[in-house]
Scaffold this active site. Structure first.
Site, short mmCIF file in Angstrom:
data_model
loop_
_atom_site.label_atom_id
_atom_site.label_comp_id
_atom_site.label_asym_id
_atom_site.label_seq_id
_atom_site.Cartn_x
_atom_site.Cartn_y
_atom_site.Cartn_z
N HIS A 406 0.61 -1.33 0.06
CA HIS A 406 -0.08 -0.33 -0.22
C HIS A 406 0.91 1.26 0.23
O HIS A 406 1.67 1.64 -1.25
CB HIS A 406 -1.48 -0.08 0.86
N HIS A 411 1.46 5.43 -2.48
CA HIS A 411 1.60 6.34 -2.26
C HIS A 411 3.38 6.52 -2.51
O HIS A 411 3.17 8.02 -2.64
CB HIS A 411 1.31 6.56 -0.93
N HIS A 598 -3.82 0.88 -6.17
CA HIS A 598 -4.11 1.57 -4.80
C HIS A 598 -5.39 1.32 -4.25
O HIS A 598 -5.74 0.57 -3.20
CB HIS A 598 -3.66 3.31 -5.02
N ASN A 602 -6.37 -0.87 -1.39
CA ASN A 602 -7.14 0.29 -0.23
C ASN A 602 -8.89 0.23 0.25
O ASN A 602 -8.93 0.09 1.00
CB ASN A 602 -7.09 1.44 -0.71
N ILE A 749 -6.55 8.90 -0.93
CA ILE A 749 -6.94 8.67 0.39
C ILE A 749 -5.73 7.67 0.88
O ILE A 749 -5.40 6.74 -0.13
CB ILE A 749 -8.16 8.24 0.38
#
Length: 749
Positions: A406, A411, A598, A602, A749
């Site tokens: 993740h 990110h 993602h 997520n 997010i």
């Protein structure tokens, strides 16, 4: 002010019903004009370009200086502390995770810029350096992001409300039980179930003091907070379907293919399993999982050699990544760690059977290596040890998921692409316009993560097994595992042995497990993205010479490799952008990672991790049979194994805090923009581009129908059956809220 668009209307018209002479889509913040110096560089001066894209060589002469100056303004000069009104994009290392000025226990190493701790770069903020450690940036004020990366008002409102609610979620069990000891566990499974079954009364804001060090600004907002209200954790999808699914080996195995971390399972290619770590330091390299153990668990239907040949053995390998940190992590209070191997057998019906778990403690100056293999058993004692071993592996998988699959791979890896694009590609550039929707909100959410999630003393360190070593482990994973070329879905599947290249097969791959929901649905999305990007690239790049001769494009790619991912610049796997094909493949990879990758890791977090016995974020106690055996711990386990298992689970504070955060992270904003959605159709009026995007949108809607059909197919036992949560994480579109589906354009997010 936030400027949405500018329309130049005919002078003879009052504007009603007339078509504009020129429409410019801005979607950007404009600051008040202030400051002195060159008018073109004044803070309040902005250039907005019409919606027609131009390659650098095709830019009309009158626009070239504006194009150049706009990029120069966004690059800045790399000096000074950035202000919230700036729109400057430059790089820095992760030197802001620690806070040594507030105590030696808050010191953390700088990630990035060294061979010991390589890492992608983040956006530079320019804050002053720490007094105690000049390499570390102070954490005063908010984490800067360029002005246009800020949340919209709607997103900010939703995020603030949801975050406040999440803090209360986490606080309620602690306050209501007059919790003083943050390490207190749950007294029974009944109390855990009550988190979802009964409303609980909200505490007053002043009772939330134990969260002050984590989310101080939220507490400020809560000073006049709610008093006599009820709050309830929503029941996660897996608990709605089957309250006891977490106990079953079948569900443990199924979630490796259709859960929240489908990026970890891999094919067993060699046997016996062997560590690559130095045996002189960590102990014998060969695993203690023997062929005899596996064959017995397989019901003697075949030998291990036959199972290897038929590609029937798979594993979760958390041995070499975690083992070097075991003793460091164990030096922390109320946590423990092992290296682990977990082995599965592919049954004839396409499901996986969980065969064995090996837990390993490495050698130390005081003790030899300890390891033991645990297997399912009809013996009561062994069956409870088996449940505890599964909880340890689940904690390993939770850490790997959050820190590697993740945070790191989406990110962390995406932020350099965003910075490079803004520094080197004009907003007029067609590739900038292609990528821009896939960068929405990422820098802001990453800045918030550095504020309260991945920082020293943040939520990850408080609630996950590695604690203060969490981000170090993420750096180790970046060093050992991350390559740009294997971030594509097909290459990732091949790397893990989950697929072989086969030109005659659908998607060009033959899956090792035919019923692999993430891979089956993900490949549909991958192909759809690839088709759209190839069509877009071919519109602007008719040949290899145009790609190679695009100075902005080549500067962007050099920035990504040599600055944004500087610690990996000489690693294999970086393609040369020398043809339309190589360009399209690189862009497809970036878009896939920012959107579908993602989404896969997520938006199922609360569905699968909200009931924390299914996915504990931390294992707090050692196995009671670890040598030298603690006689008291073993006796307590034998007397009350249920309590021993609960003591291994996260504490009340840890569990409810993680539940609240997962609830927040799994929620779609009301202004979410989804992959292929019409709200992000290309700005350009180019008919060829619009037609290609329309085809992309239609293809994604068709994929939704295909996924629905698959989820209703009883032959696909990894996604359909009694008590099974259908696999919807690759469904492109969703409503707002926690739906367990929907692929936003960006890591938002």
């Amino acid at each position: 002010m936030f400027l949405e668009d500018i329309k130049l209307m005919p002078s003879s018209s009052d504007g009603s019903g007339a078509a504009p002479l020129l429409a410019i889509r801005c979607n950007s913040w404009v600051q008040p004009k202030s400051g002195g110096g060159d008018d073109d560089a004044a803070p309040g001066k902005r250039v907005f370009f019409a919606n027609k894209p131009y390659l650098p060589s095709q830019t009309p002469p009158g626009l070239r200086s504006y194009r150049r100056k706009d990029m120069e303004q966004k690059r800045g000069d790399g000096r000074g502390q950035r202000k919230s009104t700036d729109r400057v994009y430059d790089y820095d290392t992760y030197n802001d995770l620690g806070d040594p000025d507030n105590g030696a226990d808050k010191a953390r190493p700088v990630l990035g810029g060294s061979k010991q701790f390589p890492y992608p770069r983040r956006c530079r903020t320019g804050r002053p350096m720490s007094t105690k450690d000049p390499r570390t940036e102070t954490r005063s004020g908010d984490n800067y992001v360029p002005r246009d990366e800020a949340f919209s008002e709607e997103k900010q409102l939703q995020f603030s409300v949801k975050t406040l609610q999440s803090v209360l979620h986490a606080a309620v069990p602690a306050v209501q039980s007059t919790l003083i000891d943050p390490d207190l566990g749950f007294p029974s499974f009944f109390v855990i179930d009550k988190l979802f079954e009964d409303g609980v009364q909200l505490p007053k804001a002043e009772q939330l003091g134990f969260l002050a060090g984590i989310l101080p600004r939220l507490l400020q907002k809560l000073r006049d907070g709610p008093g006599d209200q009820l709050l309830l954790f929503g029941r996660p999808a897996n608990v709605k379907k089957d309250k006891f699914a977490w106990l079953r080996d079948e569900e443990f195995a199924r979630e490796t293919l259709a859960g929240m971390n489908p990026y970890a399972i891999e094919l067993v290619r060699e046997f016996p399993l062997k560590s690559k770590l130095d045996p002189a330091v960590y102990g014998p390299a060969e695993s203690s999982i023997t062929a005899e153990v596996l064959e017995q668990q397989m019901g003697c239907v075949m030998t291990v050699a036959e199972a290897l040949k038929q590609k029937r053995l798979f594993m979760l390998d958390y041995h070499d990544l975690f083992l070097p940190y075991v003793h460091k992590i164990r030096a922390q209070e109320h946590t423990t760690m092992y290296g682990s191997h977990t082995v599965f057998f592919l049954c004839d019906d396409g499901t996986l059977r969980l065969l064995a778990i090996e837990l390993t403690r490495p050698a130390s100056p005081a003790q030899p290596q300890w390891r033991r293999v645990f297997t399912p058993s009809t013996d009561t004692t062994e069956s409870w040890l088996w449940r505890m071993a599964k909880s340890h592996v689940r904690a390993h998988d939770s850490g790997h998921h959050e820190l590697v699959s993740h945070w790191l791979r989406t990110h962390g890896a995406v932020e350099p692409y965003i910075i490079a694009a803004n520094r080197q590609l004009s907003e007029m550039h067609p590739i900038y316009q292609l990528l821009h929707p896939h960068f929405r909100y990422t820098m802001r959410i990453n800045a918030l993560a550095r504020t309260a999630l991945i920082n020293a003393g943040g939520i990850i360190e408080l609630s996950f097994s590695p604690q203060k070593y969490a981000m170090e482990l993420s750096s180790v994973a970046y060093d050992q595992l991350w390559r740009f070329d294997t971030e594509t879905l097909p290459a990732d599947l091949v790397r893990r042995g989950m697929a072989d290249e086969d030109p005659t097969a659908e998607h060009g791959l033959r899956l090792a497990i035919k019923d692999y929901p993430f891979a089956n649905d993900g490949l549909l999305i991958w192909d759809a993205i690839k088709g759209w990007v190839q069509a877009y690239v071919s519109r602007f790049y008719p040949g290899s010479g145009v790609v190679a001769g695009d100075a902005e494009l080549q500067a962007f790619w050099a920035d990504v490799r040599t600055v944004g991912h500087a610690d990996k610049k000489d690693a294999p796997g970086w393609p040369a952008l020398d043809s339309p094909g190589s360009l399209a493949h690189a862009l497809t990879t970036i878009i896939w990672v920012a959107s579908a990758h993602h989404a896969a890791v997520n938006f199922g977090q609360y569905d699968f991790g909200g009931y924390f016995p299914n996915r504990p974020s931390i294992a707090r106690t050692k196995m009671p049979v670890e040598e030298p055996v603690d006689a008291g711990a073993l006796a307590a386990f034998l007397d009350n194994p249920d309590q021993a298992l609960r003591e291994c689970f996260p504490s009340q504070v840890q569990a409810t805090l993680v539940m609240a955060v997962l609830d927040l992270l799994s929620t779609h904003s009301p202004d979410e923009e989804y992959l292929g959605g019409l709200e992000t159709a290309p700005w350009s009026d180019d008919a060829e581009v619009q037609a290609a995007y329309g085809k992309f949108n239609a293809q994604l809607k068709e994929i939704e129908g295909i996924i629905d059909v698959r989820n209703a197919d009883r032959r696909l036992k990894n996604r359909c059956g009694a008590g099974i949560v259908p696999y919807q994480l690759m469904k492109p579109f969703s409503e707002a809220g926690g739906t367990g589906k929907g692929i936003p354009n960006s890591t938002s997010i």
